[in-house]
Structures are given as structure tokens and as C-alpha cells.
Design a protein around this motif. Structure first.
Motif, PDB file in Angstrom:
ATOM      1  N   ALA A  10      48.905  49.835  44.264  1.00 38.91           N
ATOM      2  CA  ALA A  10      47.851  49.004  44.847  1.00 38.91           C
ATOM      3  C   ALA A  10      46.552  49.129  44.054  1.00 38.91           C
ATOM      4  CB  ALA A  10      47.624  49.398  46.303  1.00 38.91           C
ATOM      5  N   LEU A  11      46.204  50.346  43.647  1.00 37.49           N
ATOM      6  CA  LEU A  11      44.975  50.542  42.867  1.00 37.49           C
ATOM      7  C   LEU A  11      45.069  49.855  41.510  1.00 37.49           C
ATOM      8  CD1 LEU A  11      44.014  54.252  43.601  1.00 37.49           C
ATOM      9  CD2 LEU A  11      42.782  52.196  44.277  1.00 37.49           C
ATOM     10  N   VAL A  12      46.221  49.967  40.856  1.00 40.31           N
ATOM     11  CA  VAL A  12      46.391  49.326  39.547  1.00 40.31           C
ATOM     12  C   VAL A  12      46.326  47.809  39.690  1.00 40.31           C
ATOM     13  CG1 VAL A  12      48.014  48.948  37.645  1.00 40.31           C
ATOM     14  CG2 VAL A  12      47.657  51.251  38.530  1.00 40.31           C
ATOM     15  N   ALA A  13      46.895  47.280  40.763  1.00 40.35           N
ATOM     16  CA  ALA A  13      46.847  45.836  40.994  1.00 40.35           C
ATOM     17  C   ALA A  13      45.422  45.370  41.291  1.00 40.35           C
ATOM     18  CB  ALA A  13      47.781  45.466  42.145  1.00 40.35           C
ATOM     19  N   GLU A  14      44.691  46.180  42.052  1.00 45.34           N
ATOM     20  CA  GLU A  14      43.331  45.810  42.439  1.00 45.34           C
ATOM     21  C   GLU A  14      42.338  45.982  41.294  1.00 45.34           C
ATOM     22  OE1 GLU A  14      40.137  46.845  45.997  1.00 45.34           O
ATOM     23  OE2 GLU A  14      42.136  47.718  46.056  1.00 45.34           O
ATOM     24  N   TYR A  15      42.557  46.989  40.446  1.00 52.50           N
ATOM     25  CA  TYR A  15      41.661  47.292  39.328  1.00 52.50           C
ATOM     26  C   TYR A  15      42.472  47.338  38.028  1.00 52.50           C
ATOM     27  CZ  TYR A  15      38.709  48.852  43.181  1.00 52.50           C
ATOM     28  OH  TYR A  15      37.990  48.926  44.343  1.00 52.50           O
ATOM     29  N   PRO A  16      42.915  46.196  37.513  1.00 55.98           N
ATOM     30  CA  PRO A  16      43.797  46.195  36.348  1.00 55.98           C
ATOM     31  C   PRO A  16      43.144  46.698  35.059  1.00 55.98           C
ATOM     32  CG  PRO A  16      43.156  43.962  36.917  1.00 55.98           C
ATOM     33  CD  PRO A  16      42.646  44.857  38.005  1.00 55.98           C
ATOM     34  N   LEU A  20      41.979  55.490  33.054  1.00 57.67           N
ATOM     35  CA  LEU A  20      42.668  56.545  33.797  1.00 57.67           C
ATOM     36  C   LEU A  20      41.684  57.379  34.615  1.00 57.67           C
ATOM     37  CD1 LEU A  20      45.213  57.690  31.093  1.00 57.67           C
ATOM     38  CD2 LEU A  20      45.727  56.498  33.225  1.00 57.67           C
ATOM     39  N   VAL A  21      40.525  57.645  34.055  1.00 54.88           N
ATOM     40  CA  VAL A  21      39.508  58.423  34.777  1.00 54.88           C
ATOM     41  C   VAL A  21      39.040  57.647  36.006  1.00 54.88           C
ATOM     42  CG1 VAL A  21      37.176  59.395  34.621  1.00 54.88           C
ATOM     43  CG2 VAL A  21      38.771  59.689  32.732  1.00 54.88           C
ATOM     44  N   GLU A  22      38.805  56.354  35.836  1.00 58.02           N
ATOM     45  CA  GLU A  22      38.369  55.529  36.968  1.00 58.02           C
ATOM     46  C   GLU A  22      39.453  55.468  38.041  1.00 58.02           C
ATOM     47  OE1 GLU A  22      35.436  52.472  34.506  1.00 58.02           O
ATOM     48  OE2 GLU A  22      37.558  51.976  34.781  1.00 58.02           O
ATOM     49  N   LEU A  23      40.707  55.304  37.625  1.00 62.63           N
ATOM     50  CA  LEU A  23      41.797  55.276  38.600  1.00 62.63           C
ATOM     51  C   LEU A  23      41.919  56.602  39.335  1.00 62.63           C
ATOM     52  CD1 LEU A  23      44.616  53.334  36.738  1.00 62.63           C
ATOM     53  CD2 LEU A  23      43.366  52.609  38.767  1.00 62.63           C
TER      54      LEU A  23
END
Length: 68
Positions: A10-16, A20-23
Motif C-alpha cells: 500500500a505504501l509503495v502504491a501510494e508513494y511510488p 527507501l529511507v522515506e518508505l
């Protein structure tokens, strides 16, 4: 699908475009669990989610030194 997998997907989809640090920071805010950049990278690879680098600037070309 595990809960962690769903959260990460979900995070990768929302913030493509997130790094890596931000995720990792977003995952900490959302779940309260801190994950290192390295561990997150390995987990994303395991899930088949490739990350791309942000290219905000043009790389400088090496200039050959010229002796006159």
C-alpha cells in the motif's frame, strides 16, 4: 498475504517515487515498526517490487585533462 506485506504494498502504491529511507519512515509512522533501509530493500525485492532512483539532476560527464 501478511499484514506487513499489505502495508508495504500500500505504501509503495501510494508513494511510488519514495526512497527507501522515506518508505522506512512512512512505515514507522503507519505501523510503529522501524525497518532499516537494507531490510526494506531485501523485502521489496522478495515481493518483486523494484525501486528506482530519483534522477533530479543530470550526471556530470568526466572531463579529460588536456595538457598543452
Amino acid at each position: 498475504m501478511t499484514n506487513a506485506e499489505a502495508e508495504v504494498r500500500a505504501l509503495v502504491a501510494e508513494y511510488p517515487d519514495a526512497t527507501l529511507v522515506e518508505l522506512s519512515e512512512l512505515l514507522l509512522q503507519k505501523t510503529g515498526n522501524w525497518v532499516s533501509r537494507t531490510a526494506l530493500c531485501r523485502y521489496l525485492q522478495k515481493l518483486g517490487l523494484n525501486r528506482k532512483k530519483k534522477h533530479g539532476t543530470v550526471a556530470k560527464l568526466e572531463q579529460k585533462e588536456c595538457k598543452s
